[in-house]
Write an enzyme that holds these catalytic residues in place. Structure first.
Site, mmCIF file in Angstrom:
data_model
loop_
_atom_site.group_PDB
_atom_site.id
_atom_site.type_symbol
_atom_site.label_atom_id
_atom_site.label_comp_id
_atom_site.label_asym_id
_atom_site.label_seq_id
_atom_site.Cartn_x
_atom_site.Cartn_y
_atom_site.Cartn_z
ATOM 1 N N SER A 301 0.812 -1.218 0.000
ATOM 2 C CA SER A 301 0.000 0.000 0.000
ATOM 3 C C SER A 301 0.842 1.264 0.000
ATOM 4 O O SER A 301 0.425 2.295 -0.540
ATOM 5 C CB SER A 301 -0.943 0.004 1.210
ATOM 6 O OG SER A 301 -1.830 -1.090 1.153
ATOM 7 N N HIS A 366 0.155 3.475 4.655
ATOM 8 C CA HIS A 366 -0.668 4.174 3.666
ATOM 9 C C HIS A 366 -0.372 5.678 3.699
ATOM 10 O O HIS A 366 -0.210 6.312 2.646
ATOM 11 C CB HIS A 366 -2.153 3.944 3.959
ATOM 12 C CG HIS A 366 -2.578 2.511 3.903
ATOM 13 N ND1 HIS A 366 -2.193 1.586 4.839
ATOM 14 C CD2 HIS A 366 -3.377 1.846 3.013
ATOM 15 C CE1 HIS A 366 -2.727 0.411 4.554
ATOM 16 N NE2 HIS A 366 -3.445 0.534 3.445
#
Length: 427
Positions: A301, A366
């Site tokens: 991610s 993230h």
């Protein structure tokens, strides 16, 4: 002392091969024997450059061209002479590239253009001054837009589609459309995706679980994921991207990095896109080690969010210039997918762990990827085929990134012991 007759130039004399028994005189073409006027040589050189007959433009060739186009060594070419050469040999050039050259000739009101800009163009290396000369010129490209052209093959339509997906300026889209050769192909994103899927399938077979693999008691024993107790093993800051929490985690990352990463790599090249991706991956694991010190981290991610956030930010910053279809709807879909994936990661982080006292993987990767995307990523995507070292913001954001990396390294060395933090046991 009498005057000596000038010797003929070596390049204009016939080639003579002497043998022990006989001599053979090699007859050359008339244009190789007869001397040419400077203007004819310049015209021929321009024609060869436009047709690509000169090969790579090394230092010797550039000096030869400079003597022909700029005999006074001023660093500039007369716009009138440059335009006359284009009119005489423009039929031998791609129409889109001819437009760029004509725009360059018309954009300068001083009656001259920089010779280095011409060299950069012939070498497929456009400088900032070259692009600014076109963008700031009074002349608008009068031909129809690339999107309006008909009779294109399937591959040409694909290249045109990628150009409109990623580039905000028509002059850049035409340049990319003419120069893209699919050599090399977008190998980086495809290779990364294949390796990630392969590792996931292998782990699924070993653990006998494909959904929420992260809840398996043996999941943390893998040597690839990042674990706070094993942070001294430096490869884990990168290899954690090959481990995913489950098929739902892998699926979203693969879809996003193929739909966004492959077109970006086709336009900007593997070197730049891989840099953004890897920088996002490293920033993600380091962000976890600083802000969520007791949690492991898995998944790609960080790299995916770096690419997607850079692409979305580039679209927003060049909203009027981006001509991709349904861009508002597509941005909304991308944001929904990113939000869903981030929400899944947050939920999983605070869900009761399958291997207490170690929590489930962190979601901070993230955010680390997003920060890389909206800084370094945006600078790279906004400067198509331009030299990044000429951009002040590039050096500013690169310095900030390197400072963060150094800070995180020292944090990992000293902070864990100074804070007397209770870490989960090693797997």
């Amino acid at each position: 002392m009498g005057d000596r007759l000038p010797e003929p130039h070596a390049s204009s004399s016939p080639a003579v091969a002497a043998g022990s028994e006989a001599e053979e005189i090699e007859v050359l073409d008339s244009e190789d024997v007869l001397p040419m006027a400077a203007e004819d040589r310049a015209s021929r050189s321009c024609r060869q450059a436009l047709k690509g007959e000169e090969g790579s433009w090394d230092g010797v060739q550039i000096r030869k061209q400079a003597e022909m186009f700029d005999p006074d060594n001023t660093g500039y070419i007369s716009t009138e002479k440059f335009r006359s050469l284009l009119q005489r040999h423009g039929s031998e050039l791609d129409p889109h590239k001819l437009e760029v050259l004509l725009a360059l000739a018309d954009s300068n009101s001083e009656g001259r253009i920089c010779y280095q800009d011409f060299v950069n163009l012939m070498s497929n290396k456009r400088s900032n001054s070259f692009r600014q000369a076109i963008l700031q010129g009074n002349r608008r490209l009068c031909s129809k837009a690339l999107l309006e052209e008909t009779g294109l093959s399937l591959s040409q339509r694909l290249i045109r589609h990628v150009a409109y997906e990623t580039l905000p300026r028509e002059i850049d889209r035409k340049w990319y459309y003419d120069s893209y050769t699919c050599c090399p192909p977008p190998w980086f994103m495809i290779t990364i995706t294949i390796v990630e899927v392969a590792f996931f399938l292998y782990n699924g077979v070993v653990l006998d679980r494909f959904v929420l693999q992260v809840t398996h008691p043996l999941y943390l024993k893998n040597a690839l994921l990042y674990h706070p107790q094993l942070r001294a093993q430096a490869w884990r800051y990168l290899t954690y991207i090959f481990m995913h929490a489950g098929i739902e985690h892998l699926g979203l990352n693969v879809v996003l990095q193929l739909l966004v990463g492959v077109p970006l790599e086709m336009v900007h090249g593997a070197a730049r896109i891989s840099f953004v991706y890897v920088a996002g991956v490293v920033a993600g694991s380091l962000a976890v080690s600083v802000a969520d010190m007791t949690a492991p981290v898995v998944g790609s991610s960080g790299g995916v969010y770096a690419l997607v956030s850079a692409h979305l930010a580039n679209i927003v910053m060049n909203w009027s210039g981006m001509k991709c279809q349904f861009k508002l709807l597509r941005m909304a879909v991308a944001l929904i997918c990113m939000s869903f994936e981030f929400g899944r990661a947050v939920w999983l982080r605070f869900h009761p762990s399958a291997y207490p006292p170690c929590p489930h993987p962190s979601f901070m990767a993230h955010l680390g990827g997003v920060m890389v995307g909206i800084t370094l990523g945006v600078i790279i995507l906004r400067n198509y085929e331009q030299r990044l070292q000429d951009q002040t913001l590039w050096w500013i954001f690169l310095s900030i990134y390197l400072i963060f990396v150094l800070f995180a390294i020292f944090w990992n060395i000293f902070a864990y012991s100074l804070l007397d933090l209770k870490l989960p046991p090693p797997p």
